[in-house]
Write an enzyme that holds these catalytic residues in place. Structure first.
Site, PDB file in Angstrom:
ATOM      1  N   CYS A 243     -26.073 -40.316  10.598  1.00  0.00           N
ATOM      2  CA  CYS A 243     -25.242 -41.412  11.062  1.00  0.00           C
ATOM      3  C   CYS A 243     -26.009 -42.479  11.829  1.00  0.00           C
ATOM      4  O   CYS A 243     -25.845 -43.674  11.583  1.00  0.00           O
ATOM      5  CB  CYS A 243     -24.091 -40.877  11.885  1.00  0.00           C
ATOM      6  SG  CYS A 243     -24.608 -39.787  13.217  1.00  0.00           S
TER       7      CYS A 243
ATOM      8  N   HIS B 218     -21.480 -38.847  16.822  1.00  0.00           N
ATOM      9  CA  HIS B 218     -21.532 -39.766  15.685  1.00  0.00           C
ATOM     10  C   HIS B 218     -21.965 -41.139  16.197  1.00  0.00           C
ATOM     11  O   HIS B 218     -21.910 -41.422  17.387  1.00  0.00           O
ATOM     12  CB  HIS B 218     -20.136 -39.841  15.040  1.00  0.00           C
ATOM     13  CG  HIS B 218     -20.121 -40.519  13.718  1.00  0.00           C
ATOM     14  ND1 HIS B 218     -20.961 -40.176  12.690  1.00  0.00           N
ATOM     15  CD2 HIS B 218     -19.334 -41.533  13.237  1.00  0.00           C
ATOM     16  CE1 HIS B 218     -20.704 -40.933  11.656  1.00  0.00           C
ATOM     17  NE2 HIS B 218     -19.720 -41.775  11.953  1.00  0.00           N
TER      18      HIS B 218
ATOM     19  N   ASP C 191     -18.407 -48.123   9.257  1.00  0.00           N
ATOM     20  CA  ASP C 191     -19.123 -46.848   9.361  1.00  0.00           C
ATOM     21  C   ASP C 191     -19.869 -46.584   8.064  1.00  0.00           C
ATOM     22  O   ASP C 191     -19.312 -46.056   7.108  1.00  0.00           O
ATOM     23  CB  ASP C 191     -18.128 -45.720   9.653  1.00  0.00           C
ATOM     24  CG  ASP C 191     -18.847 -44.427   9.975  1.00  0.00           C
ATOM     25  OD1 ASP C 191     -20.092 -44.386   9.841  1.00  0.00           O
ATOM     26  OD2 ASP C 191     -18.169 -43.455  10.365  1.00  0.00           O
TER      27      ASP C 191
END
Lengths: 670, 334
Positions: free
Chosen positions: A408, A452, A468
């Site tokens: 991430c 994250h 994202d």
């Protein structure tokens, strides 16, 4: 007298070994070594008659006393001259070991036992988990059995009997314990200064992101916080828990940078979601909430980038209620924010910048640019992995154009760089994403591995929009949690049940139960505070009671429980329940006594029966029959007679209730 | 030697102990008002430890620290009740003391009634005539025992008997710290029974002559088989039926019962004969000496005291009767 002391020794040694062992993991090794040495010495003295310091061995005695002083100095030196928590416990452990060598009198055994009780509490300074509580319960049982053994001087009880008595006494303690625990006036705050524990190994997010950090976090199963939505939680892809927002890129790592002085911008939105968060201690100031938090709970404030900052560092588990606007739209951006959201370090990420410049030259707007970057992640060979190669040169360029593997934070950081280079204000947000819903407890567990990172870009007319890139590359990470993205080798159990869906479901259920137990434990045992006590009292209809009244209520209730236990104990008799004949006979004698014929101490059943039959000629047949049955049941082991006896006694007149009969019969005595 | 009971002192004549006798002296069972409890030293130590734990728990906000402190508090309270229960409802069927000579130590047999009650453990019994502090006073000689469930049990205590006469036993302290030693429970047993303490046999006056003239003591007797007068060691030729087999079984000593035929010469032990010994107590001691000596030699004797005459006799019962009369001389009868 010394018999009890000798027999209690193994219990004492066992309990002390149990209670000191968790400290051994935290104390300097030499402290544990000294304790083990003394412990073994005492054990050998007991089993094989090794000499102990004492009157018979004055040299050993002197050595021991010198040693005690030496140890004190050693501890002071080792812990840097400060007698804090750890040093105090080290001293206590050594002292207990030394005291083991001089169990000369009963009093010494008591002292060591009480030291053991105290060591139990010192363990709770570090961990208060359920397993630790169970271990310490075992310690208390063994220590108390040692005390009982010491006092059972006649050695009349077997080990099992002693254990059983201790367990029974502890069970009888429960009502008083519960009353005291819930009603004892709880004082808020520390009475004196808490020691500076420092940032010792508390895991959590950091306020800096240099590519390569979060992967360590990802594998930690430790709980970050629990959220109670008061019902079904939102789906995982909506659960973005906002943590530190990183504005500053220095080419290799990202930091929060200096605070933005403005108040939070205006937010539009219609649906408000309310929930309660129980946050574990993480030694930092930020609190977590869903995007976007509407208002800060007491004791904290909301920053311009919608982070929640507590006034003090979170050093213990806390609980707060929040409301979040899920369909938010941020209306303003200040000039300061815009300039910081476009910042890039000069000379860094040349290839990424070149790519972004090409895109910008195509005349795309902000949204189209973002789509373009996401499409690149989706369509080209980018992979989600927790073990990306370590970057050698510029980490963003290397990721985008060579390695193309990462997790991430790589995706989010690269995306943010591309957006800024293309002229779109962007910032990097870290926090947690997802969480596991526990249907047993009705809450969502968010663990460290759910950490994250994602990006936010400013689109005119839409405000800050979440982007994202991980969701594009590894959508299952977002939809179903990190478990699906992680290697499945964690834990022996999951490995064993890998191919058995039924067992896997069972395992999940067990985990949920355990989680729910943990939550209840945290809420009611560890987190029971002044506030919760007030709330409990209010629910019981006792609003705004002061200490004095609470103390009074507590005293009254404890007295009631105490008296009830006293009556129960005073009435407990020796007659085993399994002797029905004796029970029936006693009942018969009681009834006879009420009829005015009391059995004298010296009268056996036959004599008593004969006398009673004479005195109460009207009942003579029944009396003689019962007496005969009792004699047969008692002395001839006649089971049938016992049954018949019980029946007959039940049928026997229970005359004492009639006052008249009693007073009349009194004249018969003597 | 087993002396018969003298628990009901009104009649000096020995009587076999029967149940009614014991019951007359039975005390009521220890009820809630007669059992006292107070924390022991260790109990106070634990309280101190609990206070420290609670302070720590409050300061460091340790939930389990609270639980530990409260659990130990509760344990202390429960322990208090168990210690109390360890004495509660204990019955005492009375006390029987074997007579003893002054200056000796009397053995008191205390019969405890635990019928229908659970077992009791680590009870300490001590004869404690004086007052006591809250903590047990050191130096008190205690007898420790367990009492099984649903039983009668007896405990033997010792108490010094310095003077002749009736020794009032006074109070007996029973106490216990069982099960955890954190609390001490105690009660007082005050049996009304007393013990007869015989005068110490002492004095150098020669034994008075036997009644009936100049014959020396014992001259009138012949060994025979009519009247039992005592024991002596076996000599060759003794009849096997005179051997006391019970004594042999007990002690490996061959002892024969002595019998005399014909009129044994009786010693007349009188108040006047002992006059040279001095004052009242000295005379009583001298008389006790003679009585014991006469018994040992197997001679019959009579005893006369001012206002009391015990006719000639011999044997165990006679001895008891005479010694009792000496012990109680000058004391009110009951």
């Amino acid at each position: 007298m010394s018999g009890g002391r000798d027999r209690s020794l193994p219990w004492l040694l066992g309990a002390l070994a149990l209670v000191v062992s968790p400290h051994a993991l935290r104390q300097p090794p030499w402290v544990s070594a000294i304790f083990v040495l003394f412990w073994c010495w005492r054990t050998l003295a007991w089993r094989s008659g090794w000499p102990l310091p004492g009157r018979h061995h004055p040299a050993l005695m002197l050595a021991k006393n010198l040693f005690a002083v030496g140890m004190f100095v050693a501890v002071v030196v080792n812990f840097g001259g400060r007698l804090g928590r750890d040093a105090g416990i080290a001293l206590l452990v050594i002292l207990t070991g030394l005291k083991l060598l001089e169990l000369q009198r009963d009093r010494d055994t008591y002292i060591v036992t009480f030291l053991g009780y105290f060591l139990v509490v010192t363990n709770f300074l570090y961990t208060q988990t359920i397993p630790m509580a169970l271990l310490m319960f075992a310690v208390v049982v063994v220590l108390t059995t040692g005390l009982l053994t010491l006092n059972d001087r006649g050695a009349g009880m077997s080990a099992t009997e002693r254990l059983r008595l201790v367990l029974r006494m502890l069970a009888q303690t429960v009502p008083v314990l519960l009353l005291l625990f819930f009603l004892f006036p709880r004082l808020p705050g520390p009475l004196w200064g808490l020691p500076q524990t420092g940032a010792d190994a508390v895991s959590g997010l950091s306020d800096e992101l240099s590519l390569g950090n979060i992967s360590e976090l990802s594998l930690s199963d430790e709980l970050a916080f629990r959220v109670d939505f008061g019902g079904e939680p939102p789906p995982p892809r909506e659960l973005y828990w906002r943590g530190p927002v990183l504005w500053n890129d220095d080419g290799r790592s990202w930091t929060v940078g200096s605070a933005i002085s403005q108040p939070p911008p205006r937010v539009a939105g219609s649906s408000l979601r309310e929930y309660t968060v129980t946050l574990e201690a993480h030694e930092k100031r930020w609190l977590f909430g869903l995007d976007l938090v509407a208002a800060a709970p007491p004791g904290s404030r909301l920053t311009a980038d919608f982070r929640l900052l507590s006034d003090k560092r979170v050093r213990r588990r806390i609980r707060y209620s929040l409301g979040s606007i899920t369909d938010y739209r941020v209306l303003d951006i200040s000039a300061e924010e815009r300039s910081r959201a476009l910042q890039l370090p000069p000379g860094a990420h040349p290839r990424a910048r070149a790519l972004a410049a090409r895109w910008a030259a195509e005349g795309l707007d902000a949204r189209a640019l973002a789509e373009r970057a996401l499409a690149m992640f989706r369509e080209q060979a980018f992979f989600y992995t927790l073990r990306p190669p370590m970057p050698v040169g510029d980490p963003v360029d290397e990721f985008l154009f060579q390695a193309r593997r990462g997790f991430c934070e790589h995706f989010a950081a690269a995306f943010t760089v591309l957006m800024r280079a293309a002229g779109v204000p962007a910032r990097l947000v870290t926090g947690y994403q997802g969480g596991q819903y526990n249907p047993v407890g009705g809450f969502v567990d968010v663990r460290q591995r759910d950490a994250h990172a994602w990006a936010e870009i400013w689109i005119a007319g839409e405000g800050w929009v979440r982007a994202d890139p991980t969701a594009v590359v590894a959508p299952q990470r977002i939809d179903r949690g990190i478990d699906t993205a992680l290697p499945r080798s964690s834990g022996v159990l999951s490995l064993a049940f890998r191919d058995n869906p039924f067992a896997e479901a069972m395992l999940r259920r067990l985990r949920n139960l355990w989680g729910a137990a943990g939550n209840a434990w945290n809420q009611w045992v560890l987190g029971y505070s002044t506030d919760r006590q007030q709330r409990l009292l209010e629910r019981l209809g006792l609003e705004r009671v002061d200490w004095l009244r609470l103390g009074f209520i507590l005293t009254v209730l404890v007295t009631i429980v105490f008296t009830a236990l006293a009556i129960f104990l005073a009435r407990s008799a020796a007659i085993p329940r399994r002797d029905p004949a004796r029970r029936a006979w006693d009942r018969f004698c009681a009834r006879m006594a009420r009829l005015g014929v009391e059995r004298n101490n010296h009268e056996g059943p036959v004599d008593f029966g004969a006398r009673a039959a004479k005195v109460r000629a009207d009942l003579a047949t029944a009396i003689l029959q019962i007496t005969d049955l009792y004699v047969r049941a008692r002395y001839a082991q006649d089971a049938q007679a016992a049954a018949e006896l019980a029946r007959q006694v039940r049928a026997f007149p229970n005359g004492g209730r009639r006052g008249g009969a009693e007073s009349k019969d009194r004249t018969w005595k003597k | 030697m087993r002396l018969p009971g003298v628990s009901s002192g009104a009649s000096p004549s020995p009587e076999p102990l029967n149940a009614a006798d014991t019951l007359s002296a039975a005390l009521p069972r220890l009820d809630t008002r007669r059992v006292y409890v107070f924390p022991s030293r260790q109990g106070f130590m634990l309280m101190f430890a609990i206070a420290l734990m609670l302070l720590g728990a409050i300061n460091y906000d340790i939930g389990l620290g609270y639980i530990m402190s409260f659990a130990l508090t509760g344990l202390g309270l429960v322990c208090l009740l168990h210690t109390w229960r360890n004495l509660l409802h204990l019955g005492c069927l009375g006390l029987r003391g074997e007579p003893v000579f002054a200056g000796g130590v009397a053995s008191l047999r205390l019969t405890l009634d635990n019928r229908g009650q659970p077992a009791r453990r680590a009870l300490d019994f001590a004869h404690a005539p004086g007052r006591m502090g809250l903590f047990r006073r050191a130096g008190l000689e205690a007898v420790s025992c367990d009492i099984p469930a649903d039983s009668l049990h007896s405990v033997i205590l010792h108490c010094p008997a310095p003077r002749r006469g009736r020794l009032a036993v006074g109070r007996i302290l029973v106490e216990t710290c069982f099960p955890l030693g954190l609390v001490r429970a105690w009660a007082w047993l005050a049996p009304r029974d007393d013990i007869i303490v015989y005068p110490r046999p002492r004095g150098r006056l020669p034994m008075p002559r036997a009644e009936g003239g100049n014959r020396s003591a014992g001259a009138g007797q012949r060994e025979g088989d009519e009247d039992f007068v005592g024991f002596r060691a076996y000599r060759g030729g003794d009849l096997p039926r005179h051997i006391d087999w019970k004594v042999l079984a007990r002690s490996d000593n061959l002892v024969v019962r002595r019998f005399v035929t014909g009129e044994a010469a009786a010693l007349a032990l009188g108040w006047e004969a002992a006059a040279p010994a001095g004052a009242v107590e000295a005379r009583l001691e001298q008389l006790a000496r003679w009585v014991v000596d006469a018994d040992e030699r197997g001679l019959p004797w009579s005893l006369s005291l001012p206002g009391q005459h015990i006719p000639t006799g011999s044997g165990e019962a006679h001895l008891q009767r005479c010694l009792t009369a000496l012990a109680l001389f000058g004391e009110a009868d009951t």
